[in-house]
Design a protein around this motif. Sequence first.
Motif, PDB file in Angstrom:
ATOM      1  N   GLY A 119      -4.852   3.444  -3.979  1.00 27.16           N
ATOM      2  CA  GLY A 119      -3.610   4.253  -4.060  1.00 27.16           C
ATOM      3  C   GLY A 119      -3.358   4.813  -4.529  1.00 27.16           C
ATOM      4  O   GLY A 119      -2.087   5.012  -4.629  1.00 27.16           O
ATOM      5  N   ASN A 178       0.594  -1.513  -0.231  1.00 29.08           N
ATOM      6  CA  ASN A 178      -0.366  -0.233  -0.150  1.00 29.08           C
ATOM      7  C   ASN A 178       0.964   1.863   0.338  1.00 29.08           C
ATOM      8  O   ASN A 178       1.025   1.598   1.278  1.00 29.08           O
ATOM      9  CB  ASN A 178      -1.595   0.120   1.176  1.00 29.08           C
ATOM     10  N   TYR A 179       1.225   1.784  -1.143  1.00 28.58           N
ATOM     11  CA  TYR A 179       1.960   2.669  -1.119  1.00 28.58           C
ATOM     12  C   TYR A 179       1.599   4.285  -0.578  1.00 28.58           C
ATOM     13  O   TYR A 179       2.404   4.496  -0.186  1.00 28.58           O
ATOM     14  CB  TYR A 179       2.971   2.921  -2.458  1.00 28.58           C
ATOM     15  N   TRP A 180      -0.041   4.609  -1.281  1.00 25.59           N
ATOM     16  CA  TRP A 180      -0.280   5.678  -0.688  1.00 25.59           C
ATOM     17  C   TRP A 180      -0.380   5.216   0.644  1.00 25.59           C
ATOM     18  O   TRP A 180       0.324   6.962   1.565  1.00 25.59           O
ATOM     19  CB  TRP A 180      -1.751   5.652  -0.619  1.00 25.59           C
ATOM     20  N   MET A 208      -6.860  11.201  -5.587  1.00 26.03           N
ATOM     21  CA  MET A 208      -6.880   9.858  -5.828  1.00 26.03           C
ATOM     22  C   MET A 208      -7.779   9.507  -7.122  1.00 26.03           C
ATOM     23  O   MET A 208      -8.708   9.848  -7.640  1.00 26.03           O
ATOM     24  CB  MET A 208      -7.433   9.215  -3.925  1.00 26.03           C
ATOM     25  N   ASN A 212       3.655   6.377   2.064  1.00 28.92           N
ATOM     26  CA  ASN A 212       3.931   7.970   1.720  1.00 28.92           C
ATOM     27  C   ASN A 212       2.973   8.851   2.362  1.00 28.92           C
ATOM     28  O   ASN A 212       3.544  10.394   2.402  1.00 28.92           O
ATOM     29  CB  ASN A 212       3.871   8.294   0.491  1.00 28.92           C
ATOM     30  N   HIS A 213       2.083   8.798   3.660  1.00 31.22           N
ATOM     31  CA  HIS A 213       1.238   9.184   4.035  1.00 31.22           C
ATOM     32  C   HIS A 213       0.812   8.661   5.415  1.00 31.22           C
ATOM     33  O   HIS A 213       0.259   9.469   6.359  1.00 31.22           O
ATOM     34  CB  HIS A 213      -0.260   9.208   3.495  1.00 31.22           C
ATOM     35  N   GLU A 222      -2.588   7.867  -6.960  1.00 32.99           N
ATOM     36  CA  GLU A 222      -2.782   9.669  -6.977  1.00 32.99           C
ATOM     37  C   GLU A 222      -1.705  10.206  -8.212  1.00 32.99           C
ATOM     38  O   GLU A 222      -0.952   9.709  -8.579  1.00 32.99           O
ATOM     39  CB  GLU A 222      -1.991  10.924  -5.550  1.00 32.99           C
TER      40      GLU A 222
END
Length: 117
Positions: free
Chosen positions: A100, A12-14, A96, A17-18, A102
């Motif tokens: 995930g 889950n890269y989102w 979005m 990175n968040h 952007e």
Amino acid sequence: YDVPKGTTVLINYWALNHDPKQWKDPEQFDPHRFLDENGKMKPAKPDSWLPFSAGHRVCLGESLAKPELLLMSANLLQRFEISLPEGVKPNLECHMQGFGVELPSDYKIVVKERAGR
């Protein structure tokens, strides 16, 4: 965790990175977070930054991609002057798109060939 054989596992890269535990102001675009006090790339990348994936599926081309990106960027910046249209401010907000992913907002740029090229 025990993951059954044959299970598809996705990063889950989102979330990576968040994560506010890993990043100061994770919702803000801030390339300075990767630089040291002298403006050079920090020697160690953060654990939560995996642009080329990780583990057995890490991108084999990472060692080729990084210097190639530098050369391509330098070539473009030497040949062209890239700017926003007069009076336009950049919109760095992302939207979005799907699982995930952007995408940056649409915007226009002006590209002019540099003199003497």
